[in-house]
Design a protein around this motif. Structure first.
Motif, PDB file in Angstrom:
ATOM      1  N   VAL A 191       0.858  -1.181   0.000  1.00 37.54           N
ATOM      2  CA  VAL A 191       0.000   0.000   0.000  1.00 37.54           C
ATOM      3  C   VAL A 191       0.895   1.230   0.000  1.00 37.54           C
ATOM      4  N   GLU A 192       0.292   2.373  -0.314  1.00 35.31           N
ATOM      5  CA  GLU A 192       1.058   3.614  -0.373  1.00 35.31           C
ATOM      6  C   GLU A 192       0.862   4.489   0.861  1.00 35.31           C
ATOM      7  N   ARG A 193      -0.172   4.191   1.634  1.00 36.93           N
ATOM      8  CA  ARG A 193      -0.412   5.001   2.824  1.00 36.93           C
ATOM      9  C   ARG A 193      -1.276   4.241   3.825  1.00 36.93           C
ATOM     10  N   ASP A 234       9.690   9.627  15.990  1.00 31.70           N
ATOM     11  CA  ASP A 234      10.228  10.483  14.926  1.00 31.70           C
ATOM     12  C   ASP A 234       9.820   9.976  13.550  1.00 31.70           C
ATOM     13  N   LYS A 235       9.944   8.671  13.322  1.00 28.83           N
ATOM     14  CA  LYS A 235       9.581   8.094  12.026  1.00 28.83           C
ATOM     15  C   LYS A 235       8.099   8.255  11.762  1.00 28.83           C
ATOM     16  N   ALA A 236       7.274   7.998  12.779  1.00 27.32           N
ATOM     17  CA  ALA A 236       5.823   8.111  12.610  1.00 27.32           C
ATOM     18  C   ALA A 236       5.430   9.545  12.276  1.00 27.32           C
ATOM     19  N   LEU A 237       6.016  10.513  12.985  1.00 26.29           N
ATOM     20  CA  LEU A 237       5.687  11.915  12.736  1.00 26.29           C
ATOM     21  C   LEU A 237       6.169  12.360  11.361  1.00 26.29           C
ATOM     22  N   ALA A 238       7.336  11.831  10.925  1.00 26.98           N
ATOM     23  CA  ALA A 238       7.848  12.171   9.596  1.00 26.98           C
ATOM     24  C   ALA A 238       6.904  11.657   8.502  1.00 26.98           C
ATOM     25  N   LEU A 239       6.412  10.434   8.658  1.00 27.32           N
ATOM     26  CA  LEU A 239       5.479   9.868   7.680  1.00 27.32           C
ATOM     27  C   LEU A 239       4.138  10.595   7.729  1.00 27.32           C
ATOM     28  N   LYS A 240       3.758  11.043   8.913  1.00 25.81           N
ATOM     29  CA  LYS A 240       2.524  11.813   9.043  1.00 25.81           C
ATOM     30  C   LYS A 240       2.659  13.166   8.359  1.00 25.81           C
ATOM     31  N   GLU A 241       3.830  13.777   8.499  1.00 30.16           N
ATOM     32  CA  GLU A 241       4.091  15.067   7.853  1.00 30.16           C
ATOM     33  C   GLU A 241       4.002  14.947   6.332  1.00 30.16           C
ATOM     34  N   GLU A 273       2.081  12.880   4.867  1.00 32.34           N
ATOM     35  CA  GLU A 273       0.734  12.365   4.622  1.00 32.34           C
ATOM     36  C   GLU A 273       0.751  10.922   4.121  1.00 32.34           C
ATOM     37  N   VAL A 274       1.825  10.206   4.424  1.00 31.96           N
ATOM     38  CA  VAL A 274       1.859   8.765   4.176  1.00 31.96           C
ATOM     39  C   VAL A 274       1.018   8.070   5.242  1.00 31.96           C
ATOM     40  N   ILE A 275       1.010   8.651   6.441  1.00 30.96           N
ATOM     41  CA  ILE A 275       0.142   8.182   7.522  1.00 30.96           C
ATOM     42  C   ILE A 275      -0.796   9.321   7.909  1.00 30.96           C
ATOM     43  N   GLU A 276      -2.088   9.000   7.990  1.00 29.54           N
ATOM     44  CA  GLU A 276      -3.080   9.976   8.445  1.00 29.54           C
ATOM     45  C   GLU A 276      -3.811   9.405   9.656  1.00 29.54           C
ATOM     46  N   VAL A 277      -3.994  10.225  10.665  1.00 30.40           N
ATOM     47  CA  VAL A 277      -4.780   9.861  11.836  1.00 30.40           C
ATOM     48  C   VAL A 277      -5.892  10.889  11.945  1.00 30.40           C
ATOM     49  N   VAL A 278      -7.133  10.451  11.693  1.00 36.44           N
ATOM     50  CA  VAL A 278      -8.228  11.404  11.539  1.00 36.44           C
ATOM     51  C   VAL A 278      -9.468  10.930  12.290  1.00 36.44           C
ATOM     52  N   PRO A 279     -10.327  11.873  12.689  1.00 32.12           N
ATOM     53  CA  PRO A 279     -11.626  11.474  13.255  1.00 32.12           C
ATOM     54  C   PRO A 279     -12.511  10.926  12.148  1.00 32.12           C
ATOM     55  N   LEU A 280     -13.363   9.989  12.502  1.00 32.35           N
ATOM     56  CA  LEU A 280     -14.207   9.311  11.521  1.00 32.35           C
ATOM     57  C   LEU A 280     -15.036  10.286  10.697  1.00 32.35           C
ATOM     58  N   ALA A 281     -15.563  11.329  11.321  1.00 32.99           N
ATOM     59  CA  ALA A 281     -16.449  12.264  10.627  1.00 32.99           C
ATOM     60  C   ALA A 281     -15.768  12.940   9.441  1.00 32.99           C
ATOM     61  N   TYR A 282     -14.443  13.007   9.456  1.00 30.20           N
ATOM     62  CA  TYR A 282     -13.724  13.704   8.392  1.00 30.20           C
ATOM     63  C   TYR A 282     -13.301  12.771   7.259  1.00 30.20           C
ATOM     64  N   MET A 283     -13.849  11.545   7.242  1.00 30.27           N
ATOM     65  CA  MET A 283     -13.590  10.609   6.143  1.00 30.27           C
ATOM     66  C   MET A 283     -14.585  10.784   5.001  1.00 30.27           C
ATOM     67  N   ARG A 319     -14.324  10.976   0.597  1.00 34.46           N
ATOM     68  CA  ARG A 319     -13.022  10.565   0.085  1.00 34.46           C
ATOM     69  C   ARG A 319     -13.111   9.183  -0.557  1.00 34.46           C
ATOM     70  N   THR A 320     -12.225   8.925  -1.517  1.00 37.48           N
ATOM     71  CA  THR A 320     -12.033   7.583  -2.070  1.00 37.48           C
ATOM     72  C   THR A 320     -10.560   7.245  -1.887  1.00 37.48           C
ATOM     73  N   LEU A 321     -10.289   6.164  -1.180  1.00 37.78           N
ATOM     74  CA  LEU A 321      -8.920   5.873  -0.757  1.00 37.78           C
ATOM     75  C   LEU A 321      -8.379   4.654  -1.499  1.00 37.78           C
ATOM     76  N   ASP A 322      -7.549   4.912  -2.507  1.00 37.66           N
ATOM     77  CA  ASP A 322      -6.888   3.844  -3.261  1.00 37.66           C
ATOM     78  C   ASP A 322      -5.569   3.477  -2.605  1.00 37.66           C
ATOM     79  N   SER A 323      -5.138   2.222  -2.797  1.00 38.83           N
ATOM     80  CA  SER A 323      -3.836   1.738  -2.331  1.00 38.83           C
ATOM     81  C   SER A 323      -3.548   2.152  -0.889  1.00 38.83           C
ATOM     82  N   SER A 324      -4.534   1.928  -0.034  1.00 37.35           N
ATOM     83  CA  SER A 324      -4.424   2.350   1.362  1.00 37.35           C
ATOM     84  C   SER A 324      -4.781   1.203   2.303  1.00 37.35           C
ATOM     85  N   PHE A 325      -4.153   1.211   3.471  1.00 35.98           N
ATOM     86  CA  PHE A 325      -4.526   0.307   4.559  1.00 35.98           C
ATOM     87  C   PHE A 325      -5.305   1.169   5.537  1.00 35.98           C
TER      88      PHE A 325
END
Length: 325
Positions: free
Chosen positions: A158-160, A203-210, A212-222, A225-231
């Motif tokens: 996956v890409e993100r 540090d690695k997690a925050l770098a990937l979040k910066e 946007e390889v990793i996103e941590v979001v509240p459900l309401a903000y999904m 969107r259409t999320l390809d190649s994502s886990f």
């Protein structure tokens, strides 16, 4: 094993370290005694087992010996789990519980399933594109999902990674809280960050979040969107509504995988609102390509007190339901 009257006599294999088998201050032996009602006495290279379910006690000692011979390291959780399996007529060794390593944490510790339930959960995630993991606190639902997501990202499957969680306490209306969007929702997403930091390092997690390889979001903000190649992981899904659950599941794009975790006994929605996770079990149970994995108190891998607390609440709620009925 030799039976001498009402006493069973077990010889300890020469290739087994006594301290590893017995535990610190004979802790493992005390756990066996507690589970079987037997008394275990050490005599040089032998163990004498008196009273209680001595057959089960002898079988557990043999099971722990086999685990050590196969290179397992015995800790309290593993010993307790091996005892519970043996008591139900199953074998920890024969079940190959630990299976393959999922990934390594930032400290080099291997992440792998610790129970049969967790092993089946990992297998489902590998085989299916949509997996629901339902069970009590401490069964590793979220941690395993995050570990599988990180592994998929590292293997370029996956890409993100998208991690979502309902912010029920704030009613999904976060405008009254100070700060920007991320600062408003971070307190409700903290458990997801904890898993990420443990596996990837902060540090690695925050770098990937910066990036946007990793996103941590509240459900309401999904929504929208259409999320390809994502886990994509939805945590604490019992606190989603039917509409939110449908919205979340239909965000799935090509090459993506979805894991939904939750505990149907811990719904925090306002009175009168139906849990999207509870309803998903009924609506999606026969849909091809979707797996439902059910973890129980025997899959709890936290402190033993967590399992006892879960059992106590389950018994209380069963009695309460019976009285109401």
């Amino acid at each position: 094993m030799v039976e001498n009257g009402s006493i069973k006599e077990i010889s300890i294999r020469d290739d087994i370290d006594r301290e590893d088998l017995f535990g610190n201050l004979d802790f493992n032996l005390r756990l066996i005694e507690e589970a079987t009602g037997s008394e275990i006495i050490q005599r040089e290279s032998k163990l004498l087992i008196k009273g209680g379910d001595d057959v089960l006690a002898a079988g557990i000692v043999e099971e722990l010996s086999n685990m050590l011979a196969k290179g397992e390291t015995l800790d309290e959780q593993k010993v307790r789990y091996a005892i519970s399996l043996k008591a139900s007529g199953k074998s920890y060794s024969d079940s190959n519980v630990t299976g393959d390593i999922i990934c390594f944490t930032t400290r080099g510790k291997p992440v792998r399933p610790k129970t049969i339930g967790q092993k089946n959960y990992v297998r489902s995630i590998k085989k299916r594109d949509v997996v629901f993991a339902i069970g009590p606190a401490g069964t590793g639902k979220t941690y395993i999902a995050v570990a599988m997501a990180v592994n998929a990202l590292r293997n370029k499957e996956v890409e993100r990674i998208i991690l979502a969680r309902p912010a029920v306490e704030a009613g999904e209306n976060l405008g009254f809280l100070p700060g920007d969007l991320q600062e408003k929702v971070d307190p409700y997403l903290r458990p997801l960050y904890d898993s990420l930091y443990d596996i990837l390092g902060r540090d690695k997690a925050l770098a990937l979040k910066e990036k946007e390889v990793i996103e941590v979001v509240p459900l309401a903000y999904m929504r929208g969107r259409t999320l390809d190649s994502s886990f994509i992981i939805l945590d604490e899904a019992q606190n989603s509504t039917r509409e939110q659950m449908k919205m979340f599941l239909t965000r799935m794009g090509f090459g993506s995988k979805i894991v939904v975790t939750g505990d149907v006994t811990q719904v925090d929605l306002p009175r009168g609102s139906k849990s999207g996770l509870v309803e998903a079990q009924r609506i999606l149970k026969d849909v091809n390509g979707i797996d439902f994995c059910y973890l129980t108190d025997v899959d709890v891998v936290r402190n033993e007190m967590v399992k006892r607390i879960i059992n106590a609440y389950d018994k209380f709620e069963q009695r309460h339901s019976t009285r109401e009925g």
